[in-house]
Structures are given as C-alpha cells and as structure tokens.
Design an enzyme around this catalytic site. Structure first.
Site, PDB file in Angstrom:
ATOM      1  N   ASP A 162       0.824  -1.201   0.000  1.00 24.00           N
ATOM      2  CA  ASP A 162       0.000   0.000   0.000  1.00 24.00           C
ATOM      3  C   ASP A 162       0.864   1.260   0.000  1.00 24.00           C
ATOM      4  O   ASP A 162       1.979   1.266   0.522  1.00 24.00           O
ATOM      5  CB  ASP A 162      -0.898  -0.013   1.239  1.00 24.00           C
ATOM      6  N   GLU A 209       0.688  -0.448  -5.048  1.00 25.33           N
ATOM      7  CA  GLU A 209      -0.484   0.438  -5.038  1.00 25.33           C
ATOM      8  C   GLU A 209       0.005   1.844  -5.394  1.00 25.33           C
ATOM      9  O   GLU A 209       0.598   2.532  -4.578  1.00 25.33           O
ATOM     10  CB  GLU A 209      -1.138   0.404  -3.658  1.00 25.33           C
ATOM     11  N   ASP A 262     -11.658   0.086  -1.261  1.00 18.94           N
ATOM     12  CA  ASP A 262     -11.938   1.468  -0.850  1.00 18.94           C
ATOM     13  C   ASP A 262     -12.981   2.147  -1.735  1.00 18.94           C
ATOM     14  O   ASP A 262     -13.323   3.312  -1.498  1.00 18.94           O
ATOM     15  CB  ASP A 262     -10.653   2.299  -0.872  1.00 18.94           C
TER      16      ASP A 262
END
Length: 392
Positions: A162, A209, A262
């Site tokens: 991430d 990401e 998300d």
C-alpha cells in the site's frame, strides 16, 4: 520457536494492554513505556498466563490459516494479501522497536504521516502514523523490512504494498498539528530498499499500489522495481480530461480492478457519477444503454478484455450488488469491513458465467474444450465446473 522474532513481544504487549484496560502503551507506567529490563521481567512473571493465552491464540490462528491456504492453493487459487506501508503508533512494533521510527527521547513522534491538501481535502489527510527512521533502516540493511515482507509471503502468495509512493517521497507533518496543511515532502529509500529485497528474497510477486497523483520520480521507481501498478475502472470515465485508467492505455505489467476495497460497488458507482460520465462510459464501450441489474458485468468484461496481466473483480460486482455492499469508506469509523456474501449466493450458474468470461478473454488457465468453443456452451458436469471455475 519459529515465531520467536515477534511473538514474545506481541504476547507481552497484548497482555499489558489488557491489564491497562486497552490504553495505548504510552499511557502505561514509565518503566514499561521505556521497556526497562526489570519492569519487563516483572511483567512477564505477573502476566504469564495472559502471555500464554495470546501465544496459543496465534498458534491456533496459524494452524487454521495455513489449512485454508493449502486448501485454496490445491484448488488453483492464490491469496493476495495487503501490506500497509505504515504501522499504528499504538502497536507492538513502535513500543518494542522505537529505533525504527522517528521518535524523540520520550518515545513521542517527531513527525507523522499523511497527505497534503488537494481538491478533495482542503486541509489534507492527517493519518497520524509514526514515520520510519530510514537512515537507521538503511544502516541495518533493511533487516526489519526483509523480515516483514518474508513473513507476508509466508501468509500470502502475492503481496500488494500500500501507498507505494511513500517509498519515493513521504509527507511529514509536525506532531501535534490538527491538520495536514504544514507538512513537507521527504525522500524515502527508493530503489535501494527494493534492490535489497530482490537480492535477499528474490523476485517476489508484489503489486504496487500506485493510485492517485504520481510524480515522475514515483513513476521511475515503479518502472525500476518492475512491479505491476494498479488500474481502476471507476477512475477512468471523466469526459473532461484524458485518463490513464482507460483500458486502451494499459500495459501488460499492470493489475486492473473494477473497483477496490476502498471503492463502492460498480453498480453503486455508476449511479453516483455524473450523467456525462455515464454517457462517456457507454460511449467508450459502444453500448447505447446498460441494463440496471447486470451493468457491472459490462465493466467486468471491459476489465477482463484489457491487456493487464492480472484482473481483480470484487465478488460484489459478480453479484451485481448496489452500494449497500460496499466494503470500506476511507477516513470513516464504524460500519466498515462488515459485508459478507450470503450463503447460496455463489450459484452453479454464476460459477459458469464467471468461467465463460475467463475463457472468452483468455484468462482461464485450463482453457476451453473444442466442443465448448464450437457451441459456446458452458454446460458441464457439476464436478468439472466446481474444479475449473476456481481458475479465475
């Protein structure tokens, strides 16, 4: 013994947290906060039963997890796990290894993580995570990161890292600030970290990401690392400007999602975007109108037909669910990560539809029989369908 690097500190941390009514470690007695040897020795003796409890809980979890992982792998299913770049301040890592983080002599953060103001957040995003002491990590040969990544790969087959941008540059906000307006960009470890990872751990299947605004240096880091970046269809259809999330811009070394954890569901997203964006999406797909109950399949097909090497579809989109099935809304507390697929929702018919789409777009490893290609049929025995429908 296998988990000796982290389990003793974790179990002690959890036992102490329980003994202090869940209070953050910086609210404990000063000798425990500073990890004075005498205080730790006394705590280990006082809370030995609680320490044993938390240790055996991890043992049971690991047994169950690896049984699940083995079952999935035997069915041809790989597990993708997520590794956040930061850890929480109230964590065993910050308490037991303060040298890894930018803390003062009293173990208080000097600066914390977040994002600067933008069009969506006028005061920025104040995450509050302690920042890494990258000079220290470099001196140790990134030993903690190597252990962390290796541990992730013991749990998962593929790891998504991430906030990949934070390894190039990270945003540092003075501790105590109420907003993220007065932070500054600082250099991260860059390729030095990932070069070390490749030298020590090999060429691992990592997903970067890389969503949001990317500087040229971040793009260069992604290119040098060789890791695939992410493409999200829900970010693609703004008719006002060009977008590198539109499928015709993809390269094979990428991972395409209809939406991530998300995002809302594709069906929910389609209802929320502007009429102009909906019209542009239909124009891009050359479809005059989208059926209300099946529109998510049009976007699934668009993702599957792209050149991206990997295609990730949330189960909610296969089920054509609306926004009530959303997994997570960022920057909110409560009500997240609660969605569960209802028993019986994953039908034989749905499995057949999923398989057929993977075959059409060449994403099925086993492929399709000559009879299926000739007749366009997805009919097969229940046993075969159950075995082969896992190949997506």
């Amino acid at each position: 013994k296998e988990q000796a690097d982290w389990l003793p500190d974790y179990a002690l941390f959890m036992a102490l947290k329980q003994a202090h009514g869940g209070a953050s470690w910086d609210q404990w007695e000063k000798p425990l906060v500073m990890r004075q040897p005498k205080a730790l020795a006394e705590a280990k003796k006082t809370y030995q039963e609680d320490i044993a409890f938390y240790s055996v809980m991890q043992f049971w979890f690991q047994q169950q997890w690896f049984a699940l992982k083995q079952y999935c792998n035997q069915k041809g299913i790989s597990i993708v796990g997520d590794m956040p770049i930061y850890v929480a301040y109230d964590s065993v890592e910050v308490w037991s290894m303060p040298e890894l983080f930018c803390l003062d002599a009293e173990r208080v953060p000097i600066e914390v993580a977040g994002c600067p103001p933008d069009a969506f957040s006028p005061t920025g995003q104040l995450w509050g995570n302690p920042l890494f002491n990258w000079d220290y990590h470099k001196k140790t040969g990134y030993e903690w990161w190597l252990k962390r990544i290796a541990h992730c790969f013991s749990l998962y087959d593929v790891v998504r890292i991430d906030h990949f941008r934070g390894f190039d540059e990270y945003y540092a906000i003075p501790y105590g600030d109420k907003t993220a307006e007065f932070g500054k960009w600082m250099p991260g470890p860059g390729m030095d970290l990932f070069r070390t990872v490749k030298e020590r751990l090999g060429d691992l299947p990592i997903i970067a990401e890389d969503l949001g605004f990317l500087t040229e240096s971040v793009k260069e880091l992604l290119k040098d690392s060789g890791y695939p970046g992410m493409k999200v269809l829900q970010f693609a259809f703004d008719p006002r400007e060009p977008s590198n999330y539109l499928p015709h811009t993809y390269t094979p070394n990428s991972v395409v999602y209809t939406g991530t954890h998300d995002n809302t569901t594709t069906r929910g997203w389609y209802h929320e975007i502007s009429a102009e964006s909906r019209a542009f999406a239909r124009e891009y797909m050359r479809i005059p109108a989208l059926d209300e109950d099946t529109l998510s399949w049009n976007f699934i097909a668009l993702a599957m037909s792209s050149v991206a090497n990997l295609c990730m579809i949330p189960m909610q989109d296969y089920l054509c669910l609306d926004k009530e099935a959303r997994i997570n809304t960022p920057s909110t507390l409560g009500g997240n990560w609660t969605w569960r697929m209802e028993k019986g929702a994953f039908t034989e018919e749905l499995a057949g539809q999923m398989k057929r789409l993977t075959v059409i777009y060449g994403r099925s490893r086993k492929g399709e029989s000559k009879e299926e290609r000739k007749e366009g049929s997805t009919e097969e025995s229940t046993k075969e369908r159950k075995e082969e429908s896992t190949d997506f």
